[in-house]
Design a protein around this motif. Structure first.
Motif, PDB file in Angstrom:
ATOM      1  N   GLY A 144      21.804  25.203   7.276  1.00  0.00           N
ATOM      2  CA  GLY A 144      22.123  24.791   5.919  1.00  0.00           C
ATOM      3  C   GLY A 144      21.014  25.168   4.955  1.00  0.00           C
ATOM      4  N   LEU A 145      21.136  24.640   3.747  1.00  0.00           N
ATOM      5  CA  LEU A 145      20.262  25.041   2.643  1.00  0.00           C
ATOM      6  C   LEU A 145      20.009  23.838   1.750  1.00  0.00           C
ATOM      7  N   GLU A 146      18.768  23.714   1.256  1.00  0.00           N
ATOM      8  CA  GLU A 146      18.449  22.605   0.369  1.00  0.00           C
ATOM      9  C   GLU A 146      17.489  23.055  -0.723  1.00  0.00           C
ATOM     10  N   LEU A 147      17.797  22.695  -1.957  1.00  0.00           N
ATOM     11  CA  LEU A 147      16.914  22.919  -3.096  1.00  0.00           C
ATOM     12  C   LEU A 147      16.417  21.559  -3.575  1.00  0.00           C
ATOM     13  N   ARG A 148      15.103  21.423  -3.697  1.00  0.00           N
ATOM     14  CA  ARG A 148      14.504  20.141  -4.063  1.00  0.00           C
ATOM     15  C   ARG A 148      13.735  20.283  -5.370  1.00  0.00           C
ATOM     16  N   GLN A 149      14.267  19.671  -6.423  1.00  0.00           N
ATOM     17  CA  GLN A 149      13.601  19.630  -7.725  1.00  0.00           C
ATOM     18  C   GLN A 149      13.137  21.026  -8.175  1.00  0.00           C
ATOM     19  N   VAL A 150      14.018  21.992  -8.021  1.00  0.00           N
ATOM     20  CA  VAL A 150      13.675  23.378  -8.333  1.00  0.00           C
ATOM     21  C   VAL A 150      13.738  23.617  -9.846  1.00  0.00           C
ATOM     22  N   VAL A 151      12.681  24.221 -10.368  1.00  0.00           N
ATOM     23  CA  VAL A 151      12.573  24.563 -11.783  1.00  0.00           C
ATOM     24  C   VAL A 151      12.247  26.055 -11.882  1.00  0.00           C
ATOM     25  N   LYS A 152      12.873  26.725 -12.864  1.00  0.00           N
ATOM     26  CA  LYS A 152      12.530  28.114 -13.145  1.00  0.00           C
ATOM     27  C   LYS A 152      12.303  28.288 -14.637  1.00  0.00           C
ATOM     28  N   ARG A 153      11.109  28.788 -14.968  1.00  0.00           N
ATOM     29  CA  ARG A 153      10.787  29.075 -16.363  1.00  0.00           C
ATOM     30  C   ARG A 153      10.437  30.545 -16.507  1.00  0.00           C
ATOM     31  N   PHE A 154      10.869  31.126 -17.610  1.00  0.00           N
ATOM     32  CA  PHE A 154      10.406  32.432 -18.033  1.00  0.00           C
ATOM     33  C   PHE A 154       9.591  32.207 -19.299  1.00  0.00           C
ATOM     34  N   GLY A 155       8.270  32.202 -19.164  1.00  0.00           N
ATOM     35  CA  GLY A 155       7.438  31.860 -20.303  1.00  0.00           C
ATOM     36  C   GLY A 155       7.673  30.413 -20.703  1.00  0.00           C
ATOM     37  N   ALA A 156       7.986  30.196 -21.982  1.00  0.00           N
ATOM     38  CA  ALA A 156       8.231  28.839 -22.477  1.00  0.00           C
ATOM     39  C   ALA A 156       9.692  28.408 -22.312  1.00  0.00           C
ATOM     40  N   THR A 157      10.527  29.303 -21.806  1.00  0.00           N
ATOM     41  CA  THR A 157      11.957  29.013 -21.685  1.00  0.00           C
ATOM     42  C   THR A 157      12.299  28.527 -20.284  1.00  0.00           C
ATOM     43  N   THR A 158      12.880  27.337 -20.194  1.00  0.00           N
ATOM     44  CA  THR A 158      13.325  26.793 -18.913  1.00  0.00           C
ATOM     45  C   THR A 158      14.782  27.172 -18.700  1.00  0.00           C
ATOM     46  N   VAL A 159      15.074  27.918 -17.640  1.00  0.00           N
ATOM     47  CA  VAL A 159      16.451  28.358 -17.381  1.00  0.00           C
ATOM     48  C   VAL A 159      17.114  27.566 -16.259  1.00  0.00           C
ATOM     49  N   VAL A 160      16.318  26.945 -15.394  1.00  0.00           N
ATOM     50  CA  VAL A 160      16.848  26.034 -14.374  1.00  0.00           C
ATOM     51  C   VAL A 160      15.945  24.811 -14.375  1.00  0.00           C
ATOM     52  N   GLU A 161      16.558  23.624 -14.484  1.00  0.00           N
ATOM     53  CA  GLU A 161      15.774  22.419 -14.711  1.00  0.00           C
ATOM     54  C   GLU A 161      16.002  21.366 -13.636  1.00  0.00           C
ATOM     55  N   HIS A 162      14.986  21.133 -12.806  1.00  0.00           N
ATOM     56  CA  HIS A 162      14.977  20.066 -11.794  1.00  0.00           C
ATOM     57  C   HIS A 162      16.297  20.012 -11.024  1.00  0.00           C
ATOM     58  N   LEU A 163      16.519  21.083 -10.295  1.00  0.00           N
ATOM     59  CA  LEU A 163      17.770  21.258  -9.560  1.00  0.00           C
ATOM     60  C   LEU A 163      17.651  20.686  -8.154  1.00  0.00           C
ATOM     61  N   ASP A 164      18.514  19.734  -7.824  1.00  0.00           N
ATOM     62  CA  ASP A 164      18.619  19.186  -6.471  1.00  0.00           C
ATOM     63  C   ASP A 164      19.990  19.551  -5.923  1.00  0.00           C
ATOM     64  N   LEU A 165      20.006  20.206  -4.774  1.00  0.00           N
ATOM     65  CA  LEU A 165      21.279  20.634  -4.192  1.00  0.00           C
ATOM     66  C   LEU A 165      21.121  20.756  -2.686  1.00  0.00           C
ATOM     67  N   ARG A 166      22.021  20.136  -1.946  1.00  0.00           N
ATOM     68  CA  ARG A 166      22.035  20.257  -0.485  1.00  0.00           C
ATOM     69  C   ARG A 166      23.367  20.857  -0.054  1.00  0.00           C
ATOM     70  N   ILE A 167      23.285  21.924   0.734  1.00  0.00           N
ATOM     71  CA  ILE A 167      24.470  22.619   1.231  1.00  0.00           C
ATOM     72  C   ILE A 167      24.444  22.535   2.753  1.00  0.00           C
ATOM     73  N   ASP A 168      25.467  21.950   3.341  1.00  0.00           N
ATOM     74  CA  ASP A 168      25.504  21.758   4.785  1.00  0.00           C
ATOM     75  C   ASP A 168      25.867  23.051   5.515  1.00  0.00           C
ATOM     76  N   GLU A 169      25.555  23.067   6.784  1.00  0.00           N
ATOM     77  CA  GLU A 169      25.862  24.235   7.611  1.00  0.00           C
ATOM     78  C   GLU A 169      27.350  24.543   7.555  1.00  0.00           C
ATOM     79  N   GLY A 170      27.681  25.825   7.306  1.00  0.00           N
ATOM     80  CA  GLY A 170      29.068  26.265   7.316  1.00  0.00           C
ATOM     81  C   GLY A 170      29.820  26.055   6.028  1.00  0.00           C
ATOM     82  N   GLU A 171      29.214  25.411   5.030  1.00  0.00           N
ATOM     83  CA  GLU A 171      29.896  25.195   3.753  1.00  0.00           C
ATOM     84  C   GLU A 171      30.016  26.486   2.961  1.00  0.00           C
TER      85      GLU A 171
END
Length: 363
Positions: free
Chosen positions: A3-30
């Motif tokens: 499976g796959l898990e994203l924990r509080q993931v943030v992505k910024r390009f300079g001063a611009t935030t394009v992904v903000e505090h992303l929490d996502l859990r994907i189970d095996e086979g989903e």
């Protein structure tokens, strides 16, 4: 554990935030689809999972392993791109085997894996052809086959069908669904096409402005949208949204707008509805009928789109022309443009949203 898990993931390009505090859990086979409009952050999220974009903050785990700072080639993922990304000077067999050769796999292993992938995707007769000799659908199969032979932990798809015509997209959707059923691999699929999302996904993750708006099965996001954004985004045609206010008449709660007043459906009486609260009523176009009744509205028809088995009526609320309404009616409804018609609905079909917060009210 896979499976796959994203924990509080943030992505910024300079001063611009394009992904903000992303929490996502994907189970095996989903099979999880990241859905949203262009620029909402879904493709950036996929590229961070693949390692093609760095993570500003947070962690990404694949099969229980922290891969946040791990190189793409060592993440045990395979990605299928929108533009296929095939090597033009190589034939299909060479394209399929390229990553295996880089990994030092034996010739016998390569032959077995390439032939198995070709058989799975029905491209056995194309192995000696160059990409320029293939149709769009065939190129997409080769791109998918190149991912399959690597036997990855996670498959990533970035708008893989967007370059195909409508008929071929429908065919490839069915093939992808069958392929996932056979392989059973964890899959993350990015698209702006809600038909792809609704037909392929185990769960849909709806993005807007770098934030997750709702996660749920296709049935959940359609029947119980979490907020006004999801309500207006999911569904074709989109949900009708009508401004109203909670009022009390003769001791009973009512939903009142310009020229109409409805009793609150019995199933919604437990919802936190206090007098004076501004709300938005949501009604799917398919929930409206050309009829009168206790719960009825008047529609000034502007356009009738005849689609054979159904007709789509687009118009304005007679008592408040600022409110646009769409009705999906039977194809033989005989409605005409510039008519005023009565439309009714089952009160249980009403969706209620708090206008100030945009959030869904009730279950």
């Amino acid at each position: 554990m896979s499976g796959l898990e994203l924990r509080q993931v943030v992505k910024r390009f300079g001063a611009t935030t394009v992904v903000e505090h992303l929490d996502l859990r994907i189970d095996e086979g989903e099979f999880v689809v990241l859905l949203g409009e262009s620029g909402c952050g879904k493709s950036t999220t996929l590229r961070m999972i693949a390692g093609l974009e760095s993570v500003t903050e947070g962690q990404i785990h694949i099969a229980g392993r922290d891969v946040t700072r791990v190189a793409p080639a060592k993440r045990d993922i395979a990605m299928v791109f929108q533009n296929y990304a095939l090597y033009p000077h190589m034939d299909v067999a060479q394209n399929l085997s390229f990553a295996l050769r880089l990994a030092g796999r034996s010739d016998s292993d390569i032959e077995t894996l390439v032939n198995a992938a070709a058989k799975t995707l029905n491209i056995e007769k194309l192995l000696s052809r160059k990409p320029r000799e293939l149709s769009g659908g065939q190129r997409q199969r080769v791109a998918i086959g190149r991912a399959i032979v690597r036997e990855p932990e996670v498959f990533l798809f970035d708008e893989p069908l967007s370059n195909l015509d409508a008929k071929l997209r429908g065919h490839m959707r069915a093939e992808l669904a069958l392929l996932h059923e056979r392989l059973g691999k964890t899959t993350v699929y990015v698209t702006h096409d809600q038909v792809e999302a609704m037909t392929l996904a185990s769960r849909i993750v709806i993005f807007d402005k770098g934030r997750i708006q709702q996660i749920g099965t296709p049935a959940e996001v359609f029947s119980k949208p979490a907020n006004l954004f999801v309500a207006s985004f999911i569904g074709t045609p989109t949900m009708n949204l009508i401004p109203a206010r909670v009022e009390v008449h003769d001791g009973a709660l009512t939903l009142a707008g310009t020229g109409f007043q409805f009793h609150v459906p019995a199933a919604r009486l437990q919802t936190a509805l206090e007098a004076g609260r501004d709300i938005t009523l949501g009604l799917r176009p398919q929930a409206l009928q050309l009829t009168g009744g206790a719960h009825s509205l008047r529609l000034i028809v502007d356009v009738v789109e005849y689609l054979g088995t159904e007709s789509v009526l687009v118009g304005r609320l007679a008592t408040d022309p600022r409110v646009r309404l769409t009705v999906v009616a039977p194809g033989d409804c005989h409605a005409l443009a510039h008519q005023t018609v009565g439309i009714g609905f089952d009160p249980q079909a009403l969706h209620l949203f708090d206008t100030a917060t945009t959030q869904r009210l009730g279950h």
